[in-house]
Design an enzyme around this catalytic site. Structure first.
Site, PDB file in Angstrom:
ATOM      1  N   GLU A  50       5.149   1.048   7.686  1.00 38.44           N
ATOM      2  CA  GLU A  50       5.032   0.516   7.784  1.00 38.44           C
ATOM      3  C   GLU A  50       5.369  -0.863   6.344  1.00 38.44           C
ATOM      4  O   GLU A  50       6.245  -0.352   5.664  1.00 38.44           O
ATOM      5  CB  GLU A  50       3.626  -0.313   7.739  1.00 38.44           C
ATOM      6  N   LYS A  68       0.681  -6.819  13.138  1.00 38.39           N
ATOM      7  CA  LYS A  68      -0.894  -5.899  12.121  1.00 38.39           C
ATOM      8  C   LYS A  68      -1.849  -7.296  12.314  1.00 38.39           C
ATOM      9  O   LYS A  68      -1.923  -8.228  12.246  1.00 38.39           O
ATOM     10  CB  LYS A  68      -0.690  -6.052  10.990  1.00 38.39           C
ATOM     11  N   CYS A  92      -1.827   0.325   9.918  1.00 38.29           N
ATOM     12  CA  CYS A  92      -2.394   0.902   8.491  1.00 38.29           C
ATOM     13  C   CYS A  92      -3.848   0.563   8.682  1.00 38.29           C
ATOM     14  O   CYS A  92      -4.546   1.201   9.032  1.00 38.29           O
ATOM     15  CB  CYS A  92      -1.250  -0.331   7.709  1.00 38.29           C
TER      16      CYS A  92
END
Length: 234
Positions: free
Chosen positions: A43, A121, A153
């Site tokens: 990330e 995200k 994540c």
């Protein structure tokens, strides 16, 4: 058989050119050392992670963000085309036209060097809320390696996102991380989450986390690749 390299690497804070050069070197090395089809980087791999709310840091972070396509995907795209790779890379992405707008993104680059798709995200935790707009789409990408789903994540903590990807045919779900070292059992947690999502959805899950430090935050590594049986492959 798909050969996957999940690259655990340290990232230089606010030095995208240095980080991208390093990623190109590691992608080349991975493909030279053994058969490799898919290379995954962590990330926010171009800039490093965020800090607590700071006007000065935010200005620098915005300046060093990249567009997609842009410098990061162009440079990695050249490696992908040269070595016949698919590459997934986390990017601090600047909106091409709206000032001050950032996304925590992950781009999928194909073996022609072109960007196949981008995930923004969806679930934005903690200090990230002061820097990034959340994504609002979920999609999969059909490739020569199979159908790939990409998340970032905290996204992997929520079963609904992986389920939506599985219902769209995802065979490999990729999650790129900047996961900090907060507990001694973090390795077990990474494995557990990856295995749980894999077994629930009968797909493979690759969780790729960074290492090193940004400021006073230490990152954990502990990447894991899980099989549809719920077991750890690597």
């Amino acid at each position: 058989t798909v050969h996957v390299a999940a690259v655990q690497m340290d990232l230089a804070w606010l030095e995208p050119e240095k980080n991208v050069r390093r990623m190109c070197e590691l992608a080349m090395r991975a493909s030279q050392e053994q058969p490799t089809d898919l290379v995954i980087f962590p990330e926010l791999a171009n800039t490093g992670y965020v800090i607590q709310r700071s006007r000065d840091f935010g200005r620098k972070y915005l300046e060093r963000a990249d567009t997609v396509p842009g410098y990061t995907t162009d440079e990695l795209g050249r490696v992908a085309a040269d070595r016949g790779l698919h590459i997934v890379v986390g990017i601090c992405q600047r909106h091409p036209t709206i000032p001050g707008t950032l996304y925590n993104s992950a781009a999928l680059i194909g073996p022609t060097g072109e960007v196949i798709g981008v995930h923004h995200k969806v679930h934005i935790p903690g200090e990230e809320k002061h820097y990034f707009y959340p994504g609002n789409t979920v999609g999969v990408h059909r490739t020569d390696l199979g159908t790939l789903g990409i998340m970032i994540c905290y996204d992997l903590r929520f079963p609904e996102l992986a389920r939506l990807m599985a219902l769209q045919g995802a065979e490999i779900v990729i999650a790129v991380y900047n996961g900090p070292l907060r507990a001694r059992d973090l390795a077990a947690r990474f494995e557990f989450t990856a295995c749980m999502r894999a077994q629930e959805n009968q797909c493979y899950v690759v969780a790729c986390n960074r290492t090193g430090t940004n400021g006073d935050v230490q990152f954990a590594g502990c990447s894991a690749i899980a099989a549809p049986t719920g077991g750890v492959l690597a």
